[in-house]
Scaffold this motif. Structure first.
Motif, PDB file in Angstrom:
ATOM      1  N   GLY A 194      29.607 111.842 -42.575  1.00 50.69           N
ATOM      2  CA  GLY A 194      29.528 112.167 -41.661  1.00 50.69           C
ATOM      3  C   GLY A 194      28.881 112.285 -40.452  1.00 50.69           C
ATOM      4  O   GLY A 194      28.490 112.692 -39.521  1.00 50.69           O
ATOM      5  N   ARG A 195      27.947 111.016 -40.934  1.00 50.83           N
ATOM      6  CA  ARG A 195      26.974 110.428 -39.546  1.00 50.83           C
ATOM      7  C   ARG A 195      27.339 110.104 -38.490  1.00 50.83           C
ATOM      8  O   ARG A 195      26.222 109.770 -37.706  1.00 50.83           O
ATOM      9  N   GLY A 196      28.745 108.943 -39.027  1.00 48.32           N
ATOM     10  CA  GLY A 196      29.131 108.665 -37.739  1.00 48.32           C
ATOM     11  C   GLY A 196      28.048 107.350 -37.427  1.00 48.32           C
ATOM     12  O   GLY A 196      28.254 106.950 -36.140  1.00 48.32           O
ATOM     13  N   ILE A 197      28.241 106.006 -38.294  1.00 48.16           N
ATOM     14  CA  ILE A 197      27.110 104.956 -37.771  1.00 48.16           C
ATOM     15  C   ILE A 197      28.160 104.453 -36.769  1.00 48.16           C
ATOM     16  O   ILE A 197      29.125 104.046 -37.683  1.00 48.16           O
ATOM     17  N   THR A 198      27.624 104.226 -35.624  1.00 49.72           N
ATOM     18  CA  THR A 198      28.505 103.081 -34.712  1.00 49.72           C
ATOM     19  C   THR A 198      27.805 101.690 -35.377  1.00 49.72           C
ATOM     20  O   THR A 198      26.685 101.245 -36.117  1.00 49.72           O
ATOM     21  N   GLU A 199      28.846 100.379 -34.710  1.00 49.73           N
ATOM     22  CA  GLU A 199      28.095  98.965 -34.869  1.00 49.73           C
ATOM     23  C   GLU A 199      27.085  98.601 -34.428  1.00 49.73           C
ATOM     24  O   GLU A 199      26.423  97.802 -34.911  1.00 49.73           O
ATOM     25  N   PRO A 200      27.067  99.326 -32.978  1.00 49.57           N
ATOM     26  CA  PRO A 200      26.041  99.071 -32.487  1.00 49.57           C
ATOM     27  C   PRO A 200      24.826  99.176 -33.397  1.00 49.57           C
ATOM     28  O   PRO A 200      23.924  99.271 -33.551  1.00 49.57           O
TER      29      PRO A 200
END
Ligand code: HEM
Length: 160
Positions: free
Chosen positions: A84-90
């Protein structure tokens, strides 16, 4: 004819310098993470023992003692900390860059084979972290902690 014996290949864990070297690496790394504008919001509330726990994880992955499985909840716990942390590619890319830089700063072995193994794992693992931190992801919690190995054996002098 005497054929020189090839010594057994050390694990990545042994080659890296064991637990102490990994703790040093991750302590340096998370210090930089907290100075980074893209990553600081993600790690602001991290557990004070986070660097050491990740060192234990990495040690197990790299062929050291299975201490994350024995003492820290194993694969399921690691996955659960990302859900659920929604880590982004950047963010992932910055995480990888800072960790590879920290490997230099911590003085991890810089030979091509070790660094290829290290970078390969970090790239693979961080891409998985993005996938299973995404909204609605349902990763398999029942897998063992992965084991990573040399992409090719390190060069070692023959023992005799
Ligand atoms: C190879 C890639 C990765 C590995 C091996 C890894 C490993 C771990 C482990 C073992 C934990 C649980 C630590 C514990 O037992 O307390 C954890 C937690 C966490 N990870 Fe990762 N991780 C990876 C990638 C990432 C990335 C790319 C991000 C975000 C940019 C991230 C963000 C977090 C956060 C925020 C926590 C919770 C920290 C806390 O509250 O203590 N991870 N990670």
């Amino acid at each position: 004819m005497i054929v020189p014996e090839t010594p057994p290949t050390p694990t990545l864990y042994e080659w890296a310098g064991g637990h102490e070297a990994l703790v040093k690496l991750l302590t340096i790394f998370y210090g930089h993470v907290l100075e980074d504008p893209l990553l600081e919001p993600v790690f602001r509330h991290m557990d004070p023992h986070h660097a050491e726990h990740v060192a234990v994880w990495l040690g197990e992955v790299f062929g050291g003692p299975a201490a994350y499985t024995a003492n820290h909840g194993g694969h399921a716990h690691m996955i659960g900390r990302h859900l659920g942390r929604g880590i982004t590619e950047p963010q992932r890319r910055r995480w990888v860059t800072l960790l590879l830089d920290a490997a230099d700063e911590a003085g991890l072995p810089a030979d091509p084979e070790f660094r290829a193994a290290f970078a390969g794992y970090v790239e693979w693992g961080s891409r998985l972290a993005v996938l299973f931190s995404a909204p609605g992801a349902e990763p398999n919690l029942h897998e063992p902690v992965p084991r990573w190995d040399w992409p090719m054996p390190p060069w070692q002098p023959p023992s005799s």
